[in-house]
Design a protein around this motif. Sequence first.
Motif, PDB file in Angstrom:
ATOM      1  N   UNK A 144      42.876  35.607  37.441  1.00 52.09           N
ATOM      2  CA  UNK A 144      42.797  37.035  37.160  1.00 52.09           C
ATOM      3  C   UNK A 144      42.749  37.775  38.707  1.00 52.09           C
ATOM      4  N   UNK A 145      42.354  36.947  39.883  1.00 54.61           N
ATOM      5  CA  UNK A 145      42.216  37.741  41.237  1.00 54.61           C
ATOM      6  C   UNK A 145      43.529  36.954  41.861  1.00 54.61           C
ATOM      7  N   UNK A 146      44.343  36.214  41.140  1.00 52.64           N
ATOM      8  CA  UNK A 146      45.535  35.603  41.891  1.00 52.64           C
ATOM      9  C   UNK A 146      45.074  34.246  42.530  1.00 52.64           C
ATOM     10  N   UNK A 147      46.119  33.875  43.518  1.00 53.34           N
ATOM     11  CA  UNK A 147      45.796  32.635  44.129  1.00 53.34           C
ATOM     12  C   UNK A 147      44.597  33.025  45.279  1.00 53.34           C
ATOM     13  N   UNK A 148      43.513  32.371  45.268  1.00 49.74           N
ATOM     14  CA  UNK A 148      42.380  32.527  45.883  1.00 49.74           C
ATOM     15  C   UNK A 148      42.751  31.959  47.293  1.00 49.74           C
ATOM     16  N   UNK A 149      42.485  32.663  48.266  1.00 48.11           N
ATOM     17  CA  UNK A 149      42.472  32.652  49.794  1.00 48.11           C
ATOM     18  C   UNK A 149      41.229  32.538  50.456  1.00 48.11           C
ATOM     19  N   UNK A 150      40.326  33.112  49.798  1.00 46.83           N
ATOM     20  CA  UNK A 150      39.115  33.276  50.766  1.00 46.83           C
ATOM     21  C   UNK A 150      37.715  33.295  49.645  1.00 46.83           C
ATOM     22  N   UNK A 197      34.957  32.482  35.754  1.00 46.21           N
ATOM     23  CA  UNK A 197      36.250  32.394  34.892  1.00 46.21           C
ATOM     24  C   UNK A 197      37.344  33.220  35.258  1.00 46.21           C
ATOM     25  N   UNK A 198      37.201  34.422  35.929  1.00 44.27           N
ATOM     26  CA  UNK A 198      38.005  35.292  36.304  1.00 44.27           C
ATOM     27  C   UNK A 198      38.903  34.519  37.432  1.00 44.27           C
ATOM     28  N   UNK A 199      37.922  33.844  38.516  1.00 47.05           N
ATOM     29  CA  UNK A 199      38.666  33.012  39.477  1.00 47.05           C
ATOM     30  C   UNK A 199      39.529  31.887  38.953  1.00 47.05           C
ATOM     31  N   UNK A 200      38.859  31.123  38.061  1.00 47.67           N
ATOM     32  CA  UNK A 200      39.407  30.076  37.626  1.00 47.67           C
ATOM     33  C   UNK A 200      40.679  30.179  36.745  1.00 47.67           C
ATOM     34  N   UNK A 207      43.473  40.531  43.900  1.00 46.00           N
ATOM     35  CA  UNK A 207      42.097  41.273  43.825  1.00 46.00           C
ATOM     36  C   UNK A 207      41.104  40.483  44.136  1.00 46.00           C
ATOM     37  N   UNK A 208      39.938  40.711  43.995  1.00 46.18           N
ATOM     38  CA  UNK A 208      38.662  40.138  44.259  1.00 46.18           C
ATOM     39  C   UNK A 208      37.533  40.503  43.379  1.00 46.18           C
ATOM     40  N   UNK A 209      36.505  39.419  43.028  1.00 45.93           N
ATOM     41  CA  UNK A 209      35.464  39.739  42.459  1.00 45.93           C
ATOM     42  C   UNK A 209      34.004  39.119  43.179  1.00 45.93           C
ATOM     43  N   UNK A 210      33.225  39.897  43.198  1.00 46.14           N
ATOM     44  CA  UNK A 210      31.889  39.397  44.045  1.00 46.14           C
ATOM     45  C   UNK A 210      30.626  39.712  42.854  1.00 46.14           C
ATOM     46  N   UNK A 224      30.785  43.099  40.732  1.00 44.49           N
ATOM     47  CA  UNK A 224      31.746  44.021  41.128  1.00 44.49           C
ATOM     48  C   UNK A 224      33.210  43.494  41.203  1.00 44.49           C
ATOM     49  N   UNK A 225      34.130  44.287  41.022  1.00 50.83           N
ATOM     50  CA  UNK A 225      35.546  43.606  41.190  1.00 50.83           C
ATOM     51  C   UNK A 225      36.690  44.778  41.692  1.00 50.83           C
ATOM     52  N   UNK A 226      37.657  44.312  41.989  1.00 57.44           N
ATOM     53  CA  UNK A 226      38.873  45.096  42.567  1.00 57.44           C
ATOM     54  C   UNK A 226      40.037  44.463  41.815  1.00 57.44           C
ATOM     55  N   UNK A 227      40.959  44.930  41.012  1.00 58.97           N
ATOM     56  CA  UNK A 227      40.553  46.152  40.548  1.00 58.97           C
ATOM     57  C   UNK A 227      39.594  46.104  39.406  1.00 58.97           C
TER      58      UNK A 227
END
Length: 438
Positions: free
Chosen positions: A191-197, A185-188, A334-337, A344-347
Amino acid sequence: MSRKSSITRRRLLKRTAAITTGTIALPYIVPSSVFGRAGGATPSERIAMGCIGTGGQGRGNTKAFLNNSAARMVAVCDVAESRRQQAKDIVDKHYGDKGCTVYGDFRELLAREDIDAVVIATQDHWHALIAVAAARAGKDMYCEKPLGVAVTEGRAIKDAVRRYGRVLQTGTQQRSDRKFRHACELARNGYVGNIHTVKVAAPGPRYKRKYSKPTSVEPVPGGFDYEMYVGPAPMKPYNGGRWAWPDWYLIWDYCAGFIVNWGVHHLDIANWGCPEVGDKQAEITCTGSYRNDGLTDNINDWQAEFKYGSGLRMTHTNTDNPNKQGCRFEGDKGWVHVNRQGISAQPESLLKVKIKPGETSLGDSTSHHANFLDCVRSRRDPISPVEAGYTASNLGLLPEIACRLKRKLTWNPATEKFIDDRQANQMLTRPMRSPWSL
């Protein structure tokens, strides 16, 4: 009440199936009052189930359904007499009776008109044949992943489920885990911006064969139907290593390897959080090595890359080669794993985000098995519908083909074929041993 005015649950389910057969229309909603859900399902209202394949995963699924009062397990099937008897004992002990019937041939179980749904937990090479037969027999399915050992097998399952109006829950149970859903949901929702990877990793080389005896021909154990076990796979002389766990996972005849069998879990999360990885055309490269220990011979380790026209990139490796196990979405903010150990995530503030009304929400399932039963009743798609299982399976199967051919391939999901590569397209199908076929 007259027979004419009395509508049983099973007749109602068949009626709703007839309404939806061959279509992907809005779901037909059956009021919960029809099934007495306000006070829990009565014995006559429970979803009658059978389990096909009663090894470790099959028994685990059986126990999960035993603990749900909406279902009643009435039959079990396995090619090994000892396993099916053990499963029957578990079921009968739970219910306090002897009502569970055992079968050695899944076709006999599917022929029972009183069974509404089945668990399919056999070796991977059997999934397509059993699932397609189950759909034709009017059964809903909880089917373990992946959806077959070839792309065309998953496609056959997908087509049969929709043609016959069945419900199929793929056993990618991470979708019913809140932390995986939150990461997606964060990715969709940006919240991590435009996903590039997107980075995915699953176990590979750490799984080793455990059957230590020589690979020479052995007598088939009593009570074990080796002919049925092999089924559509090539017939080869019996050796205990062909049936041992986890050895069969490492043998090409029965499993395409952990690049898909384990990888499918995190590849499914990648596709759930970033649908472009499954929806769009991609250039696929993959390098790796293959097992050569005893009878084991499928892919051992791998480094795969998917490149998309938008600039998106997804990598899929075995754990720590170099990706960390799980799924990681990286964007320009940012990112989420996420994996089964945690998220975990940043921020770090992303972990406290609450999805707002109007944003993409991915459901609220907390039990994969309960979600399946709810959808058998409502005729809605479950949290892991057949299309999701098909796409996630393909995201593991396709790079394995690139690894075997040792060249870059371009996959077109619209045509479900590689572009301008006849040899690669031939590998989307696996030959089946006669008389088995789809």
